[in-house]
Design a protein around this motif. Structure first.
Motif, PDB file in Angstrom:
ATOM      1  N   ARG A 201      57.895  79.685  95.766  1.00 52.23           N
ATOM      2  CA  ARG A 201      57.428  78.295  95.713  1.00 52.23           C
ATOM      3  C   ARG A 201      56.505  78.067  94.535  1.00 52.23           C
ATOM      4  O   ARG A 201      56.497  77.001  93.950  1.00 52.23           O
ATOM      5  N   ARG A 202      55.715  79.074  94.211  1.00 46.87           N
ATOM      6  CA  ARG A 202      54.763  78.916  93.121  1.00 46.87           C
ATOM      7  C   ARG A 202      55.464  79.188  91.795  1.00 46.87           C
ATOM      8  O   ARG A 202      56.185  80.166  91.639  1.00 46.87           O
ATOM      9  N   LEU A 203      55.227  78.316  90.862  1.00 50.72           N
ATOM     10  CA  LEU A 203      55.871  78.424  89.559  1.00 50.72           C
ATOM     11  C   LEU A 203      55.376  79.642  88.785  1.00 50.72           C
ATOM     12  O   LEU A 203      56.163  80.305  88.108  1.00 50.72           O
ATOM     13  N   ASP A 204      54.102  79.977  88.901  1.00 52.12           N
ATOM     14  CA  ASP A 204      53.579  81.110  88.145  1.00 52.12           C
ATOM     15  C   ASP A 204      54.176  82.435  88.618  1.00 52.12           C
ATOM     16  O   ASP A 204      54.424  83.332  87.817  1.00 52.12           O
ATOM     17  N   THR A 205      54.454  82.556  89.918  1.00 51.23           N
ATOM     18  CA  THR A 205      55.102  83.765  90.428  1.00 51.23           C
ATOM     19  C   THR A 205      56.523  83.870  89.907  1.00 51.23           C
ATOM     20  O   THR A 205      56.971  84.944  89.495  1.00 51.23           O
ATOM     21  N   HIS A 206      57.242  82.770  89.914  1.00 49.35           N
ATOM     22  CA  HIS A 206      58.618  82.767  89.403  1.00 49.35           C
ATOM     23  C   HIS A 206      58.635  83.081  87.902  1.00 49.35           C
ATOM     24  O   HIS A 206      59.485  83.836  87.428  1.00 49.35           O
ATOM     25  N   TYR A 207      57.684  82.535  87.174  1.00 46.08           N
ATOM     26  CA  TYR A 207      57.579  82.782  85.741  1.00 46.08           C
ATOM     27  C   TYR A 207      57.270  84.251  85.470  1.00 46.08           C
ATOM     28  O   TYR A 207      57.823  84.848  84.545  1.00 46.08           O
ATOM     29  N   ALA A 208      56.433  84.859  86.294  1.00 44.68           N
ATOM     30  CA  ALA A 208      56.119  86.280  86.139  1.00 44.68           C
ATOM     31  C   ALA A 208      57.354  87.145  86.408  1.00 44.68           C
ATOM     32  O   ALA A 208      57.591  88.134  85.700  1.00 44.68           O
ATOM     33  N   LEU A 209      58.150  86.778  87.403  1.00 46.38           N
ATOM     34  CA  LEU A 209      59.383  87.524  87.681  1.00 46.38           C
ATOM     35  C   LEU A 209      60.382  87.386  86.535  1.00 46.38           C
ATOM     36  O   LEU A 209      61.094  88.333  86.204  1.00 46.38           O
ATOM     37  N   LEU A 210      60.443  86.199  85.930  1.00 49.70           N
ATOM     38  CA  LEU A 210      61.314  86.016  84.768  1.00 49.70           C
ATOM     39  C   LEU A 210      60.878  86.901  83.608  1.00 49.70           C
ATOM     40  O   LEU A 210      61.706  87.534  82.954  1.00 49.70           O
ATOM     41  N   LYS A 211      59.579  86.959  83.351  1.00 51.85           N
ATOM     42  CA  LYS A 211      59.074  87.817  82.279  1.00 51.85           C
ATOM     43  C   LYS A 211      59.401  89.280  82.545  1.00 51.85           C
ATOM     44  O   LYS A 211      59.793  90.015  81.632  1.00 51.85           O
ATOM     45  N   LEU A 212      59.242  89.709  83.784  1.00 51.16           N
ATOM     46  CA  LEU A 212      59.555  91.090  84.146  1.00 51.16           C
ATOM     47  C   LEU A 212      61.037  91.383  83.954  1.00 51.16           C
ATOM     48  O   LEU A 212      61.409  92.439  83.422  1.00 51.16           O
ATOM     49  N   ALA A 213      61.898  90.464  84.352  1.00 49.55           N
ATOM     50  CA  ALA A 213      63.342  90.660  84.202  1.00 49.55           C
ATOM     51  C   ALA A 213      63.730  90.746  82.734  1.00 49.55           C
ATOM     52  O   ALA A 213      64.511  91.630  82.342  1.00 49.55           O
ATOM     53  N   PHE A 214      63.199  89.854  81.906  1.00 49.01           N
ATOM     54  CA  PHE A 214      63.526  89.914  80.488  1.00 49.01           C
ATOM     55  C   PHE A 214      62.979  91.175  79.840  1.00 49.01           C
ATOM     56  O   PHE A 214      63.593  91.731  78.928  1.00 49.01           O
ATOM     57  N   SER A 215      61.832  91.654  80.316  1.00 49.56           N
ATOM     58  CA  SER A 215      61.286  92.910  79.788  1.00 49.56           C
ATOM     59  C   SER A 215      62.205  94.080  80.120  1.00 49.56           C
ATOM     60  O   SER A 215      62.451  94.952  79.283  1.00 49.56           O
ATOM     61  N   LEU A 216      62.720  94.102  81.334  1.00 60.05           N
ATOM     62  CA  LEU A 216      63.629  95.179  81.721  1.00 60.05           C
ATOM     63  C   LEU A 216      64.947  95.108  80.950  1.00 60.05           C
ATOM     64  O   LEU A 216      65.514  96.141  80.582  1.00 60.05           O
ATOM     65  N   ILE A 217      65.432  93.896  80.701  1.00 60.42           N
ATOM     66  CA  ILE A 217      66.659  93.736  79.921  1.00 60.42           C
ATOM     67  C   ILE A 217      66.451  94.253  78.498  1.00 60.42           C
ATOM     68  O   ILE A 217      67.289  94.978  77.952  1.00 60.42           O
ATOM     69  N   CYS A 218      65.317  93.911  77.901  1.00 60.10           N
ATOM     70  CA  CYS A 218      65.019  94.398  76.545  1.00 60.10           C
ATOM     71  C   CYS A 218      64.851  95.908  76.522  1.00 60.10           C
ATOM     72  O   CYS A 218      65.275  96.570  75.575  1.00 60.10           O
ATOM     73  N   LEU A 219      64.252  96.457  77.555  1.00 59.37           N
ATOM     74  CA  LEU A 219      64.063  97.900  77.636  1.00 59.37           C
ATOM     75  C   LEU A 219      65.406  98.628  77.678  1.00 59.37           C
ATOM     76  O   LEU A 219      65.561  99.692  77.083  1.00 59.37           O
TER      77      LEU A 219
END
Length: 48
Positions: free
Chosen positions: A23-41
Protein backbone atom coordinates in the motif's frame (compact mmCIF):
# COMPACT_ATOMS: atom_id res chain seq x y z
CA UNK A 1 8.80 -1.13 -27.59
CA UNK A 2 10.87 -4.28 -27.26
CA UNK A 3 13.02 -2.73 -24.52
CA UNK A 4 9.96 -1.94 -22.42
CA UNK A 5 8.47 -5.42 -22.88
CA UNK A 6 11.80 -7.03 -21.97
CA UNK A 7 12.01 -4.94 -18.80
CA UNK A 8 8.47 -5.91 -17.82
CA UNK A 9 9.30 -9.57 -18.30
CA UNK A 10 12.39 -9.23 -16.08
CA UNK A 11 10.29 -7.62 -13.36
CA UNK A 12 7.63 -10.33 -13.71
CA UNK A 13 10.19 -12.75 -12.30
CA UNK A 14 9.82 -11.03 -8.95
CA UNK A 15 6.47 -12.12 -7.52
CA UNK A 16 5.76 -9.14 -5.28
CA UNK A 17 6.28 -6.76 -8.18
CA UNK A 18 3.98 -8.58 -10.58
CA UNK A 19 0.92 -7.18 -8.79
CA UNK A 20 1.34 -4.26 -6.43
CA UNK A 21 0.38 -5.57 -2.99
CA UNK A 22 2.21 -2.90 -1.03
CA UNK A 23 0.00 0.00 0.00
CA UNK A 24 2.84 2.36 0.77
CA UNK A 25 4.55 3.82 -2.25
CA UNK A 26 7.97 4.02 -0.60
CA UNK A 27 7.95 0.28 0.15
CA UNK A 28 7.01 -0.53 -3.44
CA UNK A 29 9.70 1.85 -4.71
CA UNK A 30 12.29 0.15 -2.49
CA UNK A 31 11.30 -3.27 -3.87
CA UNK A 32 11.66 -1.92 -7.41
CA UNK A 33 15.15 -0.63 -6.63
CA UNK A 34 16.11 -4.00 -5.16
CA UNK A 35 14.79 -5.87 -8.20
CA UNK A 36 16.66 -3.65 -10.64
CA UNK A 37 19.81 -4.03 -8.55
CA UNK A 38 19.54 -7.81 -8.75
CA UNK A 39 18.92 -7.67 -12.50
CA UNK A 40 22.04 -5.52 -12.97
CA UNK A 41 24.04 -7.85 -10.75
CA UNK A 42 23.14 -10.78 -13.01
CA UNK A 43 24.53 -8.95 -16.02
CA UNK A 44 27.71 -7.97 -14.19
CA UNK A 45 28.31 -11.61 -13.25
CA UNK A 46 28.18 -12.59 -16.94
CA UNK A 47 30.92 -10.15 -17.92
CA UNK A 48 33.29 -10.73 -15.01
Amino acid sequence: RWVVERTHSWLAGFGKLRIRFERRLDTHYALLKLAFSLICLRFIDRFC
